[in-house]
Design an enzyme around this catalytic site. Structure first.
Site, PDB file in Angstrom:
ATOM      1  N   ARG A 185     -48.586  71.673 -39.933  1.00 27.60           N
ATOM      2  CA  ARG A 185     -48.411  71.019 -41.221  1.00 27.60           C
ATOM      3  C   ARG A 185     -49.278  71.679 -42.302  1.00 27.60           C
ATOM      4  NH1 ARG A 185     -52.191  65.840 -42.416  1.00 27.60           N
ATOM      5  NH2 ARG A 185     -51.158  65.161 -44.302  1.00 27.60           N
ATOM      6  N   ARG A 240     -58.464  67.314 -55.018  1.00 24.70           N
ATOM      7  CA  ARG A 240     -57.004  67.283 -54.906  1.00 24.70           C
ATOM      8  C   ARG A 240     -56.422  66.234 -55.867  1.00 24.70           C
ATOM      9  NH1 ARG A 240     -55.494  67.086 -48.736  1.00 24.70           N
ATOM     10  NH2 ARG A 240     -53.450  67.577 -49.637  1.00 24.70           N
ATOM     11  N   HIS A 291     -56.868  56.117 -48.268  1.00 25.37           N
ATOM     12  CA  HIS A 291     -56.655  55.803 -49.681  1.00 25.37           C
ATOM     13  C   HIS A 291     -55.924  54.485 -49.909  1.00 25.37           C
ATOM     14  CE1 HIS A 291     -57.748  59.984 -49.626  1.00 25.37           C
ATOM     15  NE2 HIS A 291     -56.603  60.345 -49.078  1.00 25.37           N
ATOM     16  N   TYR A 337     -54.685  72.647 -44.136  1.00 26.52           N
ATOM     17  CA  TYR A 337     -55.268  72.081 -42.913  1.00 26.52           C
ATOM     18  C   TYR A 337     -55.485  73.099 -41.781  1.00 26.52           C
ATOM     19  CZ  TYR A 337     -54.073  67.758 -45.330  1.00 26.52           C
ATOM     20  OH  TYR A 337     -53.980  66.743 -46.254  1.00 26.52           O
ATOM     21  N   HIS A 343     -63.050  64.391 -43.607  1.00 27.41           N
ATOM     22  CA  HIS A 343     -61.772  64.952 -44.050  1.00 27.41           C
ATOM     23  C   HIS A 343     -61.826  66.463 -43.908  1.00 27.41           C
ATOM     24  CE1 HIS A 343     -60.520  61.096 -45.553  1.00 27.41           C
ATOM     25  NE2 HIS A 343     -61.729  60.973 -46.070  1.00 27.41           N
ATOM     26  N   ILE A 344     -60.706  67.014 -43.553  1.00 28.97           N
ATOM     27  CA  ILE A 344     -60.609  68.469 -43.394  1.00 28.97           C
ATOM     28  C   ILE A 344     -60.660  69.130 -44.775  1.00 28.97           C
ATOM     29  CG2 ILE A 344     -59.057  70.313 -42.608  1.00 28.97           C
ATOM     30  CD1 ILE A 344     -57.969  68.104 -40.577  1.00 28.97           C
ATOM     31  N   SER A 345     -59.903  68.573 -45.702  1.00 31.25           N
ATOM     32  CA  SER A 345     -59.870  69.116 -47.064  1.00 31.25           C
ATOM     33  C   SER A 345     -60.877  68.367 -47.937  1.00 31.25           C
ATOM     34  CB  SER A 345     -58.460  68.958 -47.649  1.00 31.25           C
ATOM     35  OG  SER A 345     -58.132  67.582 -47.769  1.00 31.25           O
ATOM     36  N   ASP A 352     -61.922  47.000 -43.512  1.00 27.65           N
ATOM     37  CA  ASP A 352     -62.542  45.790 -42.947  1.00 27.65           C
ATOM     38  C   ASP A 352     -62.993  46.020 -41.506  1.00 27.65           C
ATOM     39  OD1 ASP A 352     -62.272  44.336 -45.264  1.00 27.65           O
ATOM     40  OD2 ASP A 352     -60.574  43.128 -44.568  1.00 27.65           O
ATOM     41  N   ARG A 405     -56.114  60.713 -54.076  1.00 25.73           N
ATOM     42  CA  ARG A 405     -56.945  60.986 -52.891  1.00 25.73           C
ATOM     43  C   ARG A 405     -58.431  60.762 -53.190  1.00 25.73           C
ATOM     44  NH1 ARG A 405     -53.300  63.437 -49.246  1.00 25.73           N
ATOM     45  NH2 ARG A 405     -51.683  64.546 -50.396  1.00 25.73           N
ATOM     46  N   ASN A 446     -61.278  60.112 -39.312  1.00 24.66           N
ATOM     47  CA  ASN A 446     -60.442  60.693 -40.360  1.00 24.66           C
ATOM     48  C   ASN A 446     -59.201  59.811 -40.429  1.00 24.66           C
ATOM     49  OD1 ASN A 446     -58.849  62.094 -42.117  1.00 24.66           O
ATOM     50  ND2 ASN A 446     -59.136  64.096 -41.139  1.00 24.66           N
ATOM     51  N   GLU A 480     -67.232  59.218 -41.992  1.00 26.33           N
ATOM     52  CA  GLU A 480     -65.904  59.510 -42.561  1.00 26.33           C
ATOM     53  C   GLU A 480     -65.754  61.022 -42.709  1.00 26.33           C
ATOM     54  OE1 GLU A 480     -65.187  57.712 -46.400  1.00 26.33           O
ATOM     55  OE2 GLU A 480     -63.350  58.873 -46.700  1.00 26.33           O
ATOM     56  N   PRO A 534     -52.788  59.168 -39.476  1.00 27.51           N
ATOM     57  CA  PRO A 534     -51.409  59.646 -39.542  1.00 27.51           C
ATOM     58  C   PRO A 534     -51.267  61.116 -39.929  1.00 27.51           C
ATOM     59  CG  PRO A 534     -51.896  58.159 -41.368  1.00 27.51           C
ATOM     60  CD  PRO A 534     -53.043  58.061 -40.403  1.00 27.51           C
ATOM     61  N   ASN A 535     -50.347  61.736 -39.236  1.00 27.57           N
ATOM     62  CA  ASN A 535     -49.938  63.132 -39.473  1.00 27.57           C
ATOM     63  C   ASN A 535     -50.942  64.160 -38.966  1.00 27.57           C
ATOM     64  OD1 ASN A 535     -47.447  62.442 -40.860  1.00 27.57           O
ATOM     65  ND2 ASN A 535     -48.766  61.709 -42.501  1.00 27.57           N
ATOM     66  N   ALA A 576     -54.149  59.576 -44.594  1.00 18.36           N
ATOM     67  CA  ALA A 576     -53.589  58.903 -45.778  1.00 18.36           C
ATOM     68  C   ALA A 576     -54.039  57.443 -45.883  1.00 18.36           C
ATOM     69  CB  ALA A 576     -52.068  58.986 -45.745  1.00 18.36           C
TER      70      ALA A 576
HETATM   71  C1  DQA Z   1     -57.095  64.254 -45.003  1.00 15.25           C
HETATM   72  C2  DQA Z   1     -56.941  64.080 -46.522  1.00 15.25           C
HETATM   73  C3  DQA Z   1     -55.978  62.945 -46.828  1.00 15.25           C
HETATM   74  O1  DQA Z   1     -55.855  62.789 -48.246  1.00 15.25           O
HETATM   75  C4  DQA Z   1     -54.612  63.268 -46.277  1.00 15.25           C
HETATM   76  O2  DQA Z   1     -53.724  62.197 -46.492  1.00 15.25           O
HETATM   77  C5  DQA Z   1     -54.636  63.670 -44.849  1.00 15.25           C
HETATM   78  C6  DQA Z   1     -55.758  64.463 -44.335  1.00 15.25           C
HETATM   79  C7  DQA Z   1     -57.982  65.456 -44.651  1.00 15.25           C
HETATM   80  O3  DQA Z   1     -58.441  65.509 -43.511  1.00 15.25           O
HETATM   81  O4  DQA Z   1     -58.191  66.351 -45.484  1.00 15.25           O
HETATM   82  O5  DQA Z   1     -53.678  63.432 -44.118  1.00 15.25           O
HETATM   83  O6  DQA Z   1     -57.722  63.085 -44.485  1.00 15.25           O
END
Ligand code: DQA
Length: 139
Positions: free
Chosen positions: A17, A104, A77, A22, A97-99, A84, A108, A71, A95, A9-10, A74
């Site tokens: 954003r 943080r 978490h 990001y 993540h960009i950040s 599963d 997270r 990725n 797995e 998501p997002n 959200a």
């Molecule tokens: C994220 C980190 C997550 O905590 C956050 O909800 C995201 C992006 C990242 O790529 O850093 O939407 O997965």
């Protein structure tokens, strides 16, 4: 080699954003760069804001592809369902993540994906996805 990138998501809002966290490139633009860097691979990208659709995609590719770069954003978490799904498939999941989620907010720091992932790469901006591909190429 078939590799599926799955973004949660997002992440469709990358480039628009929270650019300080990001970055300012859309995933579509970055994905074009990635495909030209790794022309010998079959790279696919899927994004959804819907938890069940992410689970469907994990199941769809999880017995035939060579790697999944996930990725879950959200849902990382919160989602037992995605956890599963990752646990139930054969394809190794990296797995991503960009950040750096560990630097943080407290919420997270928990990942439902990590216990079932082959490895975790985070905090390198979009380059985290490059590193995930390289990790799948290692053997
Ligand atoms: C994220 C980190 C997550 O905590 C956050 O909800 C995201 C992006 C990242 O790529 O850093 O939407 O997965």
């Amino acid at each position: 080699m078939k590799i599926q990138i799955i973004n949660g998501p997002n992440l469709n809002l990358l480039g628009l954003r929270e650019k300080d966290i990001y970055g300012d490139i859309s995933f579509d633009d970055y994905f074009k760069e990635l495909k030209s860097k790794f022309q010998n691979l079959d790279l696919y990208h899927y994004q959804s804001n819907v938890e069940g659709e992410l689970i469907n995609k994990i199941q769809e590719v999880g017995f035939s592809f060579d790697g999944i770069i996930l990725n879950a954003a959200a849902y990382t978490h919160t989602s037992v369902g995605i956890s599963d799904a990752v646990r139930g498939i054969k394809t190794p999941v990296i797995e991503v993540h960009i950040s750096n989620t560990k630097s943080r907010e407290e919420f997270r720091k928990k990942s439902f994906i990590s216990p079932h992932a082959e490895g975790i790469i985070q905090g390198f901006g979009l380059y985290s996805y490059d590193l995930a591909i390289l990790s799948l190429l290692k053997d």
